[in-house]
Scaffold this active site. Structure first.
Site, PDB file in Angstrom:
ATOM      1  N   GLU A  19      48.315  68.285  38.657  1.00  0.00           N
ATOM      2  CA  GLU A  19      48.711  68.869  39.941  1.00  0.00           C
ATOM      3  C   GLU A  19      50.216  68.721  40.108  1.00  0.00           C
ATOM      4  OE1 GLU A  19      47.819  68.729  44.757  1.00  0.00           O
ATOM      5  OE2 GLU A  19      47.297  66.976  43.537  1.00  0.00           O
ATOM      6  N   GLU A  38      54.774  64.299  41.654  1.00  0.00           N
ATOM      7  CA  GLU A  38      55.442  64.449  42.950  1.00  0.00           C
ATOM      8  C   GLU A  38      56.918  64.074  42.813  1.00  0.00           C
ATOM      9  OE1 GLU A  38      56.674  65.253  46.448  1.00  0.00           O
ATOM     10  OE2 GLU A  38      54.543  65.626  46.067  1.00  0.00           O
ATOM     11  N   ASP A  83      55.923  74.404  48.896  1.00  0.00           N
ATOM     12  CA  ASP A  83      56.952  74.873  49.829  1.00  0.00           C
ATOM     13  C   ASP A  83      57.129  76.374  49.639  1.00  0.00           C
ATOM     14  OD1 ASP A  83      59.347  75.447  51.222  1.00  0.00           O
ATOM     15  OD2 ASP A  83      60.065  73.400  50.907  1.00  0.00           O
ATOM     16  N   LYS A 120      63.192  82.197  52.425  1.00  0.00           N
ATOM     17  CA  LYS A 120      64.420  82.982  52.331  1.00  0.00           C
ATOM     18  C   LYS A 120      64.576  83.576  50.929  1.00  0.00           C
ATOM     19  CE  LYS A 120      66.832  80.391  55.925  1.00  0.00           C
ATOM     20  NZ  LYS A 120      68.012  79.565  56.272  1.00  0.00           N
ATOM     21  N   GLU A 154      45.537  67.274  52.206  1.00  0.00           N
ATOM     22  CA  GLU A 154      45.825  66.889  53.586  1.00  0.00           C
ATOM     23  C   GLU A 154      46.219  68.114  54.416  1.00  0.00           C
ATOM     24  OE1 GLU A 154      47.368  65.745  50.895  1.00  0.00           O
ATOM     25  OE2 GLU A 154      47.381  63.559  50.838  1.00  0.00           O
ATOM     26  N   TYR A 155      47.114  68.931  53.868  1.00  0.00           N
ATOM     27  CA  TYR A 155      47.544  70.139  54.574  1.00  0.00           C
ATOM     28  C   TYR A 155      46.372  71.088  54.808  1.00  0.00           C
ATOM     29  CZ  TYR A 155      52.613  69.371  54.249  1.00  0.00           C
ATOM     30  OH  TYR A 155      53.891  68.902  54.402  1.00  0.00           O
TER      31      TYR A 155
END
Length: 215
Positions: A44, A69, A118, A122, A193-194
């Site tokens: 992951e 991470e 993320d 933009k 979690e999100y």
């Protein structure tokens, strides 16, 4: 995932080399040494606090898992969550998803997971999106021929962008879900979690599965 830096984060990771490495390049070609036994390897990229990768390791003892991470404090939180589980098929990495080819040998990963990355909305930040073509080329290098990628997000714009990016790269789609939690694909789904947070607010969760073609 960005959180306030915690002074205890790096010392905690340094204190548990059996579960966490901050020098992933040193394990290139020998990741299986970090597990109880050699098994298929799934990774992951952007594990956050670790709920997904820990859940996957618990649900699939026949597979070895690595959670990656970049944020030290977030990685340390994932470590705190993983330590009580003592899972022999899980190891964690403090590292950058853009450096997979420096951490893993070509064709050494069976499946990659990208969860709630993320969105970098933009246009000038397009190259930072984890489904941008340079990332896909990096993934293709380290994933086995025919190996897969799974992607989940709550962000419709990022999902649509990713569908286009993967398609343009020549990846083959195995499934696309516009509301994961209302589909049969949700059976056995391990949530992040999100994911739990957004789903509780009624936000649809988007998911795709795709694989790299075998040349």
């Amino acid at each position: 995932m960005r959180v306030k830096h915690k002074k205890w984060a790096v010392p905690l990771m340094e204190a548990h080399p059996e579960m966490m490495t901050m020098d992933p390049a040193s394990f290139k070609g020998r990741w299986q040494e970090r597990f109880a036994k050699p098994q298929p390897l799934q990774v992951e990229v952007g594990m956050g606090k670790g709920q997904f990768i820990i859940g996957m390791a618990k649900a699939h003892p026949e597979i070895n898992f690595i959670g990656l991470e970049i944020e030290s404090t977030v990685a340390a939180i994932a470590l705190k969550n993983a330590l009580p589980e003592q899972l022999p098929n899980l190891t964690l990495v403090r590292g950058d998803g853009a450096g997979l080819d420096t951490y893993f040998e070509d064709g050494s990963i069976d499946r990659l997971y990208l969860n709630f990355s993320d969105p970098w909305p933009k246009t000038r930040h397009e190259k930072r999106r984890l489904t941008y073509k340079t990332f896909l080329a990096n993934y293709q290098q380290v994933v086995k021929p025919g190996g897969g990628l799974e992607f989940k997000t709550d962000n419709q714009g990022l999902f649509e962008y990713s569908l286009t990016s993967l398609n343009n790269f020549g990846m083959i789609f195995d499934g696309v879900w516009l509301n994961l939690h209302e589909s049969p694909e949700n059976e056995g789904n391990v949530e992040t979690e999100y994911e739990q947070r957004f789903a509780s607010l009624g936000q649809p969760i988007y998911k795709l599965k795709a694989h790299f073609p075998v040349n």
